[in-house]
Design a protein around this motif. Structure first.
Motif, PDB file in Angstrom:
ATOM      1  N   SER A 141       0.794  -1.231   0.000  1.00 10.48           N
ATOM      2  CA  SER A 141       0.000   0.000   0.000  1.00 10.48           C
ATOM      3  C   SER A 141       0.826   1.279   0.000  1.00 10.48           C
ATOM      4  CB  SER A 141      -0.934   0.014   1.211  1.00 10.48           C
ATOM      5  OG  SER A 141      -0.190  -0.028   2.419  1.00 10.48           O
ATOM      6  N   MET A 142       2.109   1.208   0.349  1.00  5.74           N
ATOM      7  CA  MET A 142       2.900   2.429   0.448  1.00  5.74           C
ATOM      8  C   MET A 142       2.936   3.209  -0.867  1.00  5.74           C
ATOM      9  SD  MET A 142       4.078   2.972   3.504  1.00  5.74           S
ATOM     10  CE  MET A 142       2.539   2.389   4.144  1.00  5.74           C
ATOM     11  N   MET A 143       3.183   2.499  -1.974  1.00  4.86           N
ATOM     12  CA  MET A 143       3.264   3.175  -3.265  1.00  4.86           C
ATOM     13  C   MET A 143       1.919   3.738  -3.682  1.00  4.86           C
ATOM     14  SD  MET A 143       5.588   3.981  -5.449  1.00  4.86           S
ATOM     15  CE  MET A 143       6.902   2.827  -5.058  1.00  4.86           C
ATOM     16  N   VAL A 144       0.844   3.006  -3.388  1.00  3.10           N
ATOM     17  CA  VAL A 144      -0.498   3.471  -3.748  1.00  3.10           C
ATOM     18  C   VAL A 144      -0.845   4.731  -2.960  1.00  3.10           C
ATOM     19  CG1 VAL A 144      -2.952   2.884  -3.639  1.00  3.10           C
ATOM     20  CG2 VAL A 144      -1.301   1.201  -4.450  1.00  3.10           C
ATOM     21  N   ILE A 145      -0.543   4.746  -1.675  1.00  3.34           N
ATOM     22  CA  ILE A 145      -0.780   5.942  -0.856  1.00  3.34           C
ATOM     23  C   ILE A 145       0.024   7.125  -1.390  1.00  3.34           C
ATOM     24  CG2 ILE A 145      -0.470   6.924   1.443  1.00  3.34           C
ATOM     25  CD1 ILE A 145      -1.002   4.130   2.579  1.00  3.34           C
ATOM     26  N   PHE A 146       1.256   6.850  -1.790  1.00  4.15           N
ATOM     27  CA  PHE A 146       2.136   7.903  -2.309  1.00  4.15           C
ATOM     28  C   PHE A 146       1.559   8.531  -3.578  1.00  4.15           C
ATOM     29  CE2 PHE A 146       5.705   9.181  -5.016  1.00  4.15           C
ATOM     30  CZ  PHE A 146       6.365  10.064  -4.169  1.00  4.15           C
ATOM     31  N   PHE A 147       1.023   7.699  -4.486  1.00  3.41           N
ATOM     32  CA  PHE A 147       0.516   8.208  -5.752  1.00  3.41           C
ATOM     33  C   PHE A 147      -0.894   8.782  -5.647  1.00  3.41           C
ATOM     34  CE2 PHE A 147       3.764   5.345  -7.672  1.00  3.41           C
ATOM     35  CZ  PHE A 147       4.404   6.297  -8.452  1.00  3.41           C
ATOM     36  N   ALA A 148      -1.715   8.215  -4.783  1.00  2.00           N
ATOM     37  CA  ALA A 148      -3.123   8.628  -4.731  1.00  2.00           C
ATOM     38  C   ALA A 148      -3.369   9.825  -3.825  1.00  2.00           C
ATOM     39  CB  ALA A 148      -3.986   7.452  -4.274  1.00  2.00           C
ATOM     40  N   SER A 149      -2.520  10.044  -2.825  1.00  5.40           N
ATOM     41  CA  SER A 149      -2.746  11.150  -1.880  1.00  5.40           C
ATOM     42  C   SER A 149      -2.819  12.515  -2.560  1.00  5.40           C
ATOM     43  CB  SER A 149      -1.652  11.146  -0.812  1.00  5.40           C
ATOM     44  OG  SER A 149      -1.711   9.976  -0.039  1.00  5.40           O
ATOM     45  N   PRO A 150      -1.930  12.858  -3.504  1.00  4.14           N
ATOM     46  CA  PRO A 150      -2.066  14.163  -4.172  1.00  4.14           C
ATOM     47  C   PRO A 150      -3.376  14.330  -4.927  1.00  4.14           C
ATOM     48  CG  PRO A 150       0.106  13.210  -4.594  1.00  4.14           C
ATOM     49  CD  PRO A 150      -0.716  12.151  -3.955  1.00  4.14           C
ATOM     50  N   VAL A 151      -3.871  13.230  -5.521  1.00  6.31           N
ATOM     51  CA  VAL A 151      -5.119  13.305  -6.286  1.00  6.31           C
ATOM     52  C   VAL A 151      -6.293  13.597  -5.361  1.00  6.31           C
ATOM     53  CG1 VAL A 151      -6.668  12.042  -7.821  1.00  6.31           C
ATOM     54  CG2 VAL A 151      -4.194  11.719  -8.014  1.00  6.31           C
ATOM     55  N   ILE A 152      -6.386  12.844  -4.248  1.00  2.00           N
ATOM     56  CA  ILE A 152      -7.489  13.052  -3.304  1.00  2.00           C
ATOM     57  C   ILE A 152      -7.400  14.441  -2.674  1.00  2.00           C
ATOM     58  CG2 ILE A 152      -8.544  12.194  -1.175  1.00  2.00           C
ATOM     59  CD1 ILE A 152      -7.549   9.421  -1.905  1.00  2.00           C
ATOM     60  N   SER A 153      -6.215  14.848  -2.297  1.00  2.00           N
ATOM     61  CA  SER A 153      -6.042  16.156  -1.661  1.00  2.00           C
ATOM     62  C   SER A 153      -6.414  17.292  -2.618  1.00  2.00           C
ATOM     63  CB  SER A 153      -4.597  16.326  -1.184  1.00  2.00           C
ATOM     64  OG  SER A 153      -4.256  15.326  -0.246  1.00  2.00           O
ATOM     65  N   ALA A 154      -5.999  17.187  -3.880  1.00  2.00           N
ATOM     66  CA  ALA A 154      -6.324  18.228  -4.859  1.00  2.00           C
ATOM     67  C   ALA A 154      -7.825  18.307  -5.098  1.00  2.00           C
ATOM     68  CB  ALA A 154      -5.590  17.966  -6.169  1.00  2.00           C
ATOM     69  N   TYR A 155      -8.476  17.148  -5.177  1.00  2.00           N
ATOM     70  CA  TYR A 155      -9.927  17.164  -5.378  1.00  2.00           C
ATOM     71  C   TYR A 155     -10.638  17.802  -4.189  1.00  2.00           C
ATOM     72  CZ  TYR A 155     -14.731  15.647  -5.668  1.00  2.00           C
ATOM     73  OH  TYR A 155     -16.116  15.635  -5.686  1.00  2.00           O
ATOM     74  N   LEU A 156     -10.282  17.376  -2.989  1.00  2.00           N
ATOM     75  CA  LEU A 156     -10.942  17.905  -1.797  1.00  2.00           C
ATOM     76  C   LEU A 156     -10.651  19.399  -1.623  1.00  2.00           C
ATOM     77  CD1 LEU A 156     -10.316  14.981   0.723  1.00  2.00           C
ATOM     78  CD2 LEU A 156     -12.436  15.528  -0.460  1.00  2.00           C
ATOM     79  N   ILE A 210     -11.131  13.719   6.756  1.00  2.00           N
ATOM     80  CA  ILE A 210     -11.066  12.527   7.616  1.00  2.00           C
ATOM     81  C   ILE A 210     -11.922  11.402   7.030  1.00  2.00           C
ATOM     82  CG2 ILE A 210     -11.637  11.608   9.889  1.00  2.00           C
ATOM     83  CD1 ILE A 210     -10.965  14.382  11.026  1.00  2.00           C
ATOM     84  N   LEU A 211     -13.158  11.732   6.624  1.00  2.00           N
ATOM     85  CA  LEU A 211     -14.045  10.709   6.052  1.00  2.00           C
ATOM     86  C   LEU A 211     -13.465  10.132   4.763  1.00  2.00           C
ATOM     87  CD1 LEU A 211     -17.530  12.409   6.588  1.00  2.00           C
ATOM     88  CD2 LEU A 211     -16.614  10.430   7.818  1.00  2.00           C
ATOM     89  N   ALA A 212     -12.893  10.995   3.919  1.00  2.00           N
ATOM     90  CA  ALA A 212     -12.316  10.520   2.662  1.00  2.00           C
ATOM     91  C   ALA A 212     -11.137   9.593   2.907  1.00  2.00           C
ATOM     92  CB  ALA A 212     -11.891  11.712   1.802  1.00  2.00           C
ATOM     93  N   MET A 213     -10.281   9.937   3.879  1.00  2.00           N
ATOM     94  CA  MET A 213      -9.115   9.102   4.149  1.00  2.00           C
ATOM     95  C   MET A 213      -9.508   7.766   4.775  1.00  2.00           C
ATOM     96  SD  MET A 213      -6.610  10.470   2.832  1.00  2.00           S
ATOM     97  CE  MET A 213      -6.266  12.043   2.048  1.00  2.00           C
ATOM     98  N   ILE A 214     -10.546   7.773   5.604  1.00  2.00           N
ATOM     99  CA  ILE A 214     -11.021   6.500   6.180  1.00  2.00           C
ATOM    100  C   ILE A 214     -11.519   5.582   5.065  1.00  2.00           C
ATOM    101  CG2 ILE A 214     -12.788   5.447   7.635  1.00  2.00           C
ATOM    102  CD1 ILE A 214     -12.591   7.892   9.457  1.00  2.00           C
TER     103      ILE A 214
END
Length: 548
Positions: free
Chosen positions: A123-138, A149-153
């Motif tokens: 999961s480390m690589m997936v978290i690394f690549f997906a975190s910028p996408v989720i953060s930018a959208y939110l 918090i809800l999105a990360m859960i």
């Protein structure tokens, strides 16, 4: 579990402490640069959608959802493949397993610890690549720490669904595959998953995202990009739940969230049953080879006589060469994408439609050439040196040659005509284009298959080579070049009767049926002559061939 976690952390700290600091500094710097680039691209993409004043809010949400679906689909695939490989290494081949099994720790706790290791590794690589996408959208569409918090859960639960799916595959595949075939089987599974992802990404039609020139009606545009089939997958649930947060639709968010939770719960239950029943047996099989393994029996097939024996041998030889047949999966995915792309080709007039239909005939011939190069051309040289056993038996050499030709010709006909008729159904071609396609492909596919055997019999030497070496040999390159020249010339030749038909139809003159029939007859006679010449040469080379 605490003791194991402490040991793992100490091992990591000792590795970092004993390694040169420059190495980790460069690695961290490279990671920061990639993360910054991903963040920049994500902010630009979602910012572009957000600041489009011409787009209604619902369309902005829809486009952002489709972008996230593409990202989460890719991430889900990475999770499955990574956890599949990690499962075999951590659950079955890890060096500390013998020590853990000899300790008074329960097997269930060992399994949980190893599952935790697989989750971290995958999961480390997936978290690394997906975190910028989720953060930018939110950042643009759904600000507020509660939504973060809800999105990360939900994202964590999504990661668990992919990891558990990969672990289950890691338990199922070794149960049905022998140890010798495990590596090729993993390659095939990876190819299948990647091929499915390619098709799924094609279904999303990313070329239409955010293109205002094609958005005439918002509802029709959204309908054209809808993918109802995706509603059964966790990556779609995650993207839709984030959009629900943007719309302040918390009931919608929790609906998708609990769907993911239920899915993960079911997977956990199935995985627990698998480990209870098969974990130790699979561990013994992989490490000691003491589980599984069945001898295949030679049974009579549905084809009787000598050809039935040859058919059985050919199928078994084909299936035992994963580097050959596994590529069919990739080719299949490419063909599916090719057919799907035909749906989105703009067709301003009937003439353009028939031109594309005719080009589809040529494309089918080119695909058949590639398949013949990969499979038919390599079939004869790869028989070395085993073909000597067949020649030593009281078997007619001509029967072997005829069977080889028919065995590869039938699939080529199925693929070429399947591609042509798929295009015909999508484009709804005129009758003359349909007839010309059938008349063109019948002799062309036959001759190309014959040419593949002709050039393969020119291979000298009794040493078996890999398919890659054979294709790039002088004979393999010659086959491809002459096949391409033949296809181009034959397409140019067949343009004439089609031109006569459409020109007469356009000018409202009488269709010159006699001249059209003459051109088609000449095309068949030329191809029949070429087929006869190549078959005679091939037969001569076959009987002169030395396999010993």
């Amino acid at each position: 579990m605490k003791a194991l976690l402490k040991v793992k952390l100490r091992s990591i700290f000792n590795t970092i402490r004993n390694s040169p600091g420059r190495k980790y500094f460069l690695f961290a710097l490279f990671g920061v640069m990639i993360f910054a680039f991903l963040s920049f691209v994500s902010v630009k993409l979602f910012g572009y959608i957000y600041f489009q004043d011409d787009f209604p809010l619902q369309l902005k949400y829809f486009l952002a959802e489709k972008l996230m679906t593409m990202v989460f689909l890719t991430m889900y695939t990475m999770l499955i493949l990574s956890s599949l490989i990690s499962t075999l290494n951590i659950f079955f081949l890890s060096k500390d397993l013998n020590l853990l099994f000899s300790s008074p720790m329960r097997s269930g706790r060992i399994f949980l610890w190893k599952g935790f290791e697989v989750t971290l590794n995958s999961s480390m690589m997936v978290i690394f690549f997906a975190s910028p996408v989720i953060s930018a959208y939110l950042y643009y569409f759904s600000s507020g720490y509660q939504n973060y918090i809800l999105a990360m859960i939900h994202f964590v639960i999504f990661i668990l669904s992919g990891v558990i799916t990969g672990i289950m595959l890691g338990f199922i595949i070794p149960g049905f595959i022998s140890i010798k075939k495990l590596q090729p089987a993993l390659s095939v599974v990876s190819i299948i998953i990647i091929s499915i992802v390619v098709i799924f990404l094609r279904l999303l039609q990313p070329e239409k995202f955010g293109n205002p020139d094609i958005i005439d009606n918002v509802f029709e545009y959204i309908k054209s990009l809808s993918t109802p089939f995706f509603k059964y997958f966790p990556f779609e649930w995650l993207s839709k739940s984030l959009v629900s947060l943007s719309e302040n639709n918390h009931s919608g968010f929790f609906g998708f969230f609990f769907a993911t939770v239920i899915f993960v719960t079911i997977l956990c239950f199935l995985l627990w049953l698998l480990q209870k029943k098969f974990y130790f047996q699979l561990f013994d099989k992989i490490n000691r080879g003491s589980f599984g393994g069945k001898r295949s029996k030679w049974e009579k097939g549905f084809i009787k006589g000598d050809y039935g024996i040859l058919f059985k041998k050919e199928v078994k030889s084909f299936l035992r060469t994963p580097e050959q047949w596994s590529q069919l999966l990739v080719i299949g995915a490419i063909i599916v994408v090719f057919v799907m792309n035909m749906k989105v080709i703009p067709l301003p007039s009937g003439q353009i439609k028939n031109i594309i239909g005719y080009m589809n005939i040529g494309m089918a011939a080119f695909i058949v050439t590639g398949l013949n190069s990969r499979f038919t051309f390599t079939s004869m040289p790869m028989e070395n040196p085993g073909i000597s056993h067949i020649f030593a038996s009281p078997f007619d050499k001509m029967k072997i040659l005829k069977f080889k030709f028919i065995f590869y010709l039938i699939p080529m006909f199925i693929i070429s005509f399947g591609l042509f008729f798929a295009g015909e159904i999508i484009l709804k071609l005129d009758e003359i284009t349909k007839v010309s396609g059938v008349l063109y492909l019948t002799p062309v596919v036959t001759l190309i298959t014959l040419m593949a055997f002709h050039f393969s019999l020119q291979q000298k030497g009794s040493k078996q080579l890999s398919p890659q070496h054979l294709i790039t040999s002088r004979e393999g390159i010659s086959f491809m070049l002459w096949s391409l020249v033949y296809i181009v010339l034959s397409l140019i030749f067949m343009i004439r009767p089609l031109y006569l038909y459409f020109f007469a139809k356009f000018t409202r003159r009488i269709i010159p049926i006699g001249e059209i029939s003459l051109w088609i007859t000449a095309f068949f006679l030329i191809n029949f002559l070429l087929i006869y010449i190549f078959s005679r040469i091939m037969k001569k080379k076959w009987f002169e061939r030395e396999f010993f």
